[in-house]
Design a protein around this motif. Sequence first.
Motif, short mmCIF file in Angstrom:
data_model
loop_
_atom_site.label_atom_id
_atom_site.label_comp_id
_atom_site.label_asym_id
_atom_site.label_seq_id
_atom_site.Cartn_x
_atom_site.Cartn_y
_atom_site.Cartn_z
N LEU A 157 0.82 -1.22 0.00
CA LEU A 157 0.00 0.00 0.00
C LEU A 157 0.85 1.27 0.00
O LEU A 157 0.32 2.37 -0.18
N ASP A 158 2.16 1.09 0.26
CA ASP A 158 3.08 2.22 0.29
C ASP A 158 2.67 3.27 1.32
O ASP A 158 2.68 4.48 1.07
N CYS A 159 2.26 2.79 2.49
CA CYS A 159 1.95 3.70 3.59
C CYS A 159 2.10 2.97 4.91
O CYS A 159 2.04 1.74 4.96
N VAL A 160 2.28 3.75 6.00
CA VAL A 160 2.44 3.17 7.32
C VAL A 160 1.07 2.99 7.94
O VAL A 160 0.29 3.94 8.05
N LEU A 161 0.76 1.78 8.33
CA LEU A 161 -0.55 1.46 8.89
C LEU A 161 -0.52 1.27 10.40
O LEU A 161 -1.55 1.42 11.08
N ILE A 162 0.64 0.89 10.94
CA ILE A 162 0.76 0.59 12.37
C ILE A 162 1.75 1.57 13.01
O ILE A 162 2.88 1.77 12.51
N ASP A 163 1.32 2.18 14.12
CA ASP A 163 2.18 3.04 14.91
C ASP A 163 2.97 2.16 15.87
O ASP A 163 2.41 1.64 16.84
N ARG A 164 4.24 1.99 15.59
CA ARG A 164 5.07 1.12 16.40
C ARG A 164 5.79 1.86 17.52
O ARG A 164 6.51 1.24 18.31
N SER A 165 5.60 3.16 17.62
CA SER A 165 6.28 3.94 18.66
C SER A 165 5.57 3.82 20.01
O SER A 165 6.18 4.03 21.05
N ALA A 166 4.26 3.48 19.98
CA ALA A 166 3.51 3.36 21.23
C ALA A 166 3.83 2.04 21.91
O ALA A 166 4.35 1.10 21.30
N THR A 192 1.71 -0.11 22.97
CA THR A 192 0.85 -1.10 22.32
C THR A 192 0.67 -0.70 20.87
O THR A 192 0.22 0.42 20.59
N PRO A 193 1.03 -1.56 19.92
CA PRO A 193 0.90 -1.17 18.51
C PRO A 193 -0.56 -0.91 18.15
O PRO A 193 -1.46 -1.65 18.55
N GLY A 194 -0.78 0.15 17.43
CA GLY A 194 -2.14 0.49 17.01
C GLY A 194 -2.14 1.13 15.65
O GLY A 194 -1.07 1.47 15.10
N PRO A 195 -3.29 1.31 15.05
CA PRO A 195 -3.36 1.85 13.69
C PRO A 195 -3.06 3.35 13.64
O PRO A 195 -3.40 4.09 14.55
N THR A 196 -2.39 3.75 12.58
CA THR A 196 -2.21 5.17 12.28
C THR A 196 -3.52 5.69 11.71
O THR A 196 -4.52 4.95 11.59
#
Length: 288
Positions: A45-54, A56-60
């Motif tokens: 999809l050429d985009c970031v879907l998961i916020d890995r900085s938190a 608990t991983p969650g959707p952007t």
Amino acid sequence: MDLQIRHLEAFVALCEEGTFTRAAARVHVSQPSLSRTIQELERVLDCVLIDRSARTPGPTASGELFLRRSRAILADMTELQAEMRAQTQVRVGFAWLLPNDWFAATRERYEQLGGQLKLLRSDNPTADLRDGAVDVAVVRNVGPVSGSISWRPIGAEKRVLAVSARSSLARTPGLRWADLAHHPLVINTESGTTTPDCWPDSAPGRETVTCRNLDEWIELIAADRGIGAVPALAAHRAPHPEVVYRELPDIPDSTLYLGWRRTPEPSRSTRRFLDAAVELLDPDPSTS
């Protein structure tokens, strides 16, 4: 690589479960495999879907949009699969007179599971099963043994003597099966249950008259061309004004069989039908 259903399932599982470990268990893959699937998805999809900085991983923000659409697509896929499975018919071949209680219960159970049955009468359902014209067959005569077909005995049926109303046997008191070993015999070669072997002392060279289906068999009995025997349910479901059905104390039972192709393997719908059919068999079933 194109977008695939497994990508959607993995992403929705991760968003709903909150951890890679629980999401991997939900979709039955390892945690590293799930992580790779999410990474593949983001590359596709050429985009970031998961916020890995938190913690608990969650959707952007993009992930939230993709999550809503993914849930809708997966729900539609589940509904479509259910609708299409409901359209699938299991073709049941039979020659004559399906057994009462067992088949009615099997049909009801299978239809409760969302399946449909199509009943196909045939002079030789075993041949139709072998040729793929039916998916399962209910028979009383399996014919030549074939390694490509599995047979399961599903019941023992009480039988009755069938004789012409004009025959003295219709009125003979105290008649027994053993007394009939020398009488001419009408044999339905395709789907019948009675041959000279049903008598341990059948006369050598005994006169026989052959036919290929129940209708011909009944007419030959009515014409007094010979005697025969059929499952007792025929007395109620296949009456004929010129045929008398008699119960005898020593008449042997006949066996009813359920058959399916071993190769190729049964479809999922056929397997569900077989599971329902076998589930309803008693330890000592009677289908008469």
